[in-house]
Scaffold this motif. Structure first.
Motif, mmCIF file in Angstrom:
data_model
loop_
_atom_site.group_PDB
_atom_site.id
_atom_site.type_symbol
_atom_site.label_atom_id
_atom_site.label_comp_id
_atom_site.label_asym_id
_atom_site.label_seq_id
_atom_site.Cartn_x
_atom_site.Cartn_y
_atom_site.Cartn_z
ATOM 1 N N UNK A 262 48.014 73.059 -8.929
ATOM 2 C CA UNK A 262 47.784 71.617 -8.882
ATOM 3 C C UNK A 262 46.674 71.182 -9.843
ATOM 4 N N UNK A 263 46.746 71.731 -11.056
ATOM 5 C CA UNK A 263 45.792 71.414 -12.123
ATOM 6 C C UNK A 263 46.577 71.251 -13.419
ATOM 7 N N UNK A 264 45.862 70.822 -14.471
ATOM 8 C CA UNK A 264 46.512 70.850 -15.778
ATOM 9 C C UNK A 264 46.604 72.293 -16.236
ATOM 10 N N UNK A 265 47.585 72.589 -17.055
ATOM 11 C CA UNK A 265 47.704 73.932 -17.642
ATOM 12 C C UNK A 265 46.590 74.133 -18.679
ATOM 13 N N UNK A 266 46.196 73.030 -19.322
ATOM 14 C CA UNK A 266 45.248 73.093 -20.426
ATOM 15 C C UNK A 266 43.821 72.846 -19.946
ATOM 16 N N UNK A 267 42.879 73.462 -20.609
ATOM 17 C CA UNK A 267 41.455 73.224 -20.327
ATOM 18 C C UNK A 267 41.054 71.928 -21.013
ATOM 19 N N UNK A 268 40.305 71.103 -20.315
ATOM 20 C CA UNK A 268 39.857 69.813 -20.843
ATOM 21 C C UNK A 268 38.361 69.878 -21.136
ATOM 22 N N UNK A 269 38.017 69.715 -22.394
ATOM 23 C CA UNK A 269 36.612 69.726 -22.784
ATOM 24 C C UNK A 269 35.976 68.361 -22.629
ATOM 25 N N UNK A 270 34.694 68.289 -22.873
ATOM 26 C CA UNK A 270 33.951 67.034 -22.760
ATOM 27 C C UNK A 270 34.411 65.959 -23.724
ATOM 28 N N UNK A 271 35.209 66.337 -24.727
ATOM 29 C CA UNK A 271 35.728 65.343 -25.677
ATOM 30 C C UNK A 271 36.923 64.578 -25.121
ATOM 31 N N UNK A 272 37.396 64.966 -23.946
ATOM 32 C CA UNK A 272 38.533 64.291 -23.311
ATOM 33 C C UNK A 272 38.055 63.379 -22.185
ATOM 34 N N UNK B 207 52.291 60.622 -0.545
ATOM 35 C CA UNK B 207 53.133 59.444 -0.365
ATOM 36 C C UNK B 207 53.737 58.875 -1.645
ATOM 37 N N UNK B 208 53.105 59.084 -2.783
ATOM 38 C CA UNK B 208 53.649 58.505 -4.021
ATOM 39 C C UNK B 208 53.183 59.315 -5.223
ATOM 40 N N UNK B 209 53.880 59.111 -6.341
ATOM 41 C CA UNK B 209 53.467 59.793 -7.568
ATOM 42 C C UNK B 209 52.189 59.130 -8.092
ATOM 43 N N UNK B 210 51.497 59.826 -8.969
ATOM 44 C CA UNK B 210 50.268 59.315 -9.584
ATOM 45 C C UNK B 210 50.413 59.439 -11.096
ATOM 46 N N UNK B 211 49.646 58.651 -11.806
ATOM 47 C CA UNK B 211 49.647 58.746 -13.266
ATOM 48 C C UNK B 211 48.224 59.008 -13.726
ATOM 49 N N UNK B 212 48.072 60.025 -14.555
ATOM 50 C CA UNK B 212 46.787 60.365 -15.151
ATOM 51 C C UNK B 212 46.818 59.917 -16.606
ATOM 52 N N UNK B 213 45.936 58.985 -16.961
ATOM 53 C CA UNK B 213 45.803 58.524 -18.348
ATOM 54 C C UNK B 213 44.693 59.342 -18.992
ATOM 55 N N UNK B 214 44.861 59.705 -20.252
ATOM 56 C CA UNK B 214 43.845 60.506 -20.923
ATOM 57 C C UNK B 214 43.871 60.258 -22.426
ATOM 58 N N UNK C 26 35.082 62.569 -17.528
ATOM 59 C CA UNK C 26 35.222 63.421 -18.704
ATOM 60 C C UNK C 26 35.613 64.828 -18.308
ATOM 61 N N UNK C 27 36.304 65.499 -19.221
ATOM 62 C CA UNK C 27 36.607 66.902 -19.024
ATOM 63 C C UNK C 27 35.307 67.693 -18.985
ATOM 64 N N UNK C 28 35.349 68.871 -18.380
ATOM 65 C CA UNK C 28 34.120 69.659 -18.221
ATOM 66 C C UNK C 28 34.310 71.120 -18.617
ATOM 67 N N UNK C 29 35.315 71.389 -19.456
ATOM 68 C CA UNK C 29 35.554 72.765 -19.857
ATOM 69 C C UNK C 29 36.397 73.540 -18.869
ATOM 70 N N UNK C 30 37.035 72.827 -17.956
ATOM 71 C CA UNK C 30 37.912 73.460 -16.963
ATOM 72 C C UNK C 30 39.248 72.722 -16.973
ATOM 73 N N UNK C 31 40.165 73.187 -16.145
ATOM 74 C CA UNK C 31 41.434 72.486 -15.991
ATOM 75 C C UNK C 31 41.222 71.326 -15.016
ATOM 76 N N UNK C 32 41.918 70.235 -15.230
ATOM 77 C CA UNK C 32 41.733 69.025 -14.420
ATOM 78 C C UNK C 32 42.510 69.149 -13.114
ATOM 79 N N UNK C 33 41.826 68.898 -11.969
ATOM 80 C CA UNK C 33 42.493 68.843 -10.665
ATOM 81 C C UNK C 33 43.385 67.612 -10.632
ATOM 82 N N UNK C 34 44.644 67.793 -10.274
ATOM 83 C CA UNK C 34 45.597 66.680 -10.309
ATOM 84 C C UNK C 34 45.727 65.951 -8.982
ATOM 85 N N UNK C 35 45.337 66.546 -7.894
ATOM 86 C CA UNK C 35 45.309 65.888 -6.588
ATOM 87 C C UNK C 35 46.581 65.098 -6.292
ATOM 88 N N UNK C 36 47.727 65.774 -6.189
ATOM 89 C CA UNK C 36 48.955 65.024 -5.895
ATOM 90 C C UNK C 36 48.865 64.322 -4.540
#
Length: 182
Positions: free
Chosen positions: A101-111, A136-143, A123-133
């Protein structure tokens, strides 16, 4: 006999792009136009130009700002100078690791990220982003990737996070040992 010296045409100063603010400031003694080719008439008044309309243009070719310094009582107008305005880069790619339940990619502080159903960027922190599904409904992550001193921020990316599947409701019959759906 008298000699009359004709001065050279001055050069326009090199303008610079503020990549973070997405602007170019045109000095008060200059005129400018934006185009994909040099315009025949350059007559727009000095201003701080917001570049987003040019960065997000989906048509072919990059935009340029053409400009020159106006003439004075003692000087010709300058040469026409060109400042290239490159297109905004495509959004970075983020995909879903459904198991963790995370992104496959690591997100750095530039994201920079934002769940559209929960206002507030982070901001990204050098780890994969928790997606927290959601249950009750789908979510959209803008980046997007932030602007730097030499690049505009990228286009926005959108990651559709499907809602968590409903848990199956099972019935176990202890006398037969059979599990069935309810």
């Amino acid at each position: 006999s008298s000699l009359f010296t004709i001065p050279k045409r001055p050069k326009a100063e090199q303008l610079t792009v503020d990549y973070e603010a997405e602007t170019v400031t045109i000095p008060s003694d200059y005129l400018w136009e934006a185009g994909k080719t040099e315009p025949s008439v350059i007559a727009s008044s000095p201003v701080t130009i917001g570049l987003a309309v040019y960065l997000d243009d989906a048509s072919e070719g990059d935009w340029s700002i053409y400009y020159y310094r106006k003439h004075t009582d003692s000087s010709f107008r300058s040469n026409v100078a060109r400042l290239a305005v490159p297109k905004r880069s495509a959004a970075p790619v983020f995909t879903i690791d459904y198991v963790n339940e995370k992104t496959m990619e690591i997100a750095g502080g530039e994201h920079t990220f934002e769940f559209l159903d929960t206002p507030g960027e982070f901001n990204g922190s050098g780890t994969r982003v928790n997606l927290e599904p959601s249950d009750t409904s789908s979510r959209i992550l803008k980046y997007y990737k932030k602007a730097t001193a030499t690049d505009f921020k990228t286009a926005d990316g959108l990651l559709n996070i499907p809602r968590r599947p409903t848990r199956p409701s099972l019935n176990w019959n202890s006398s037969t040992g059979v599990v069935t759906d309810r």
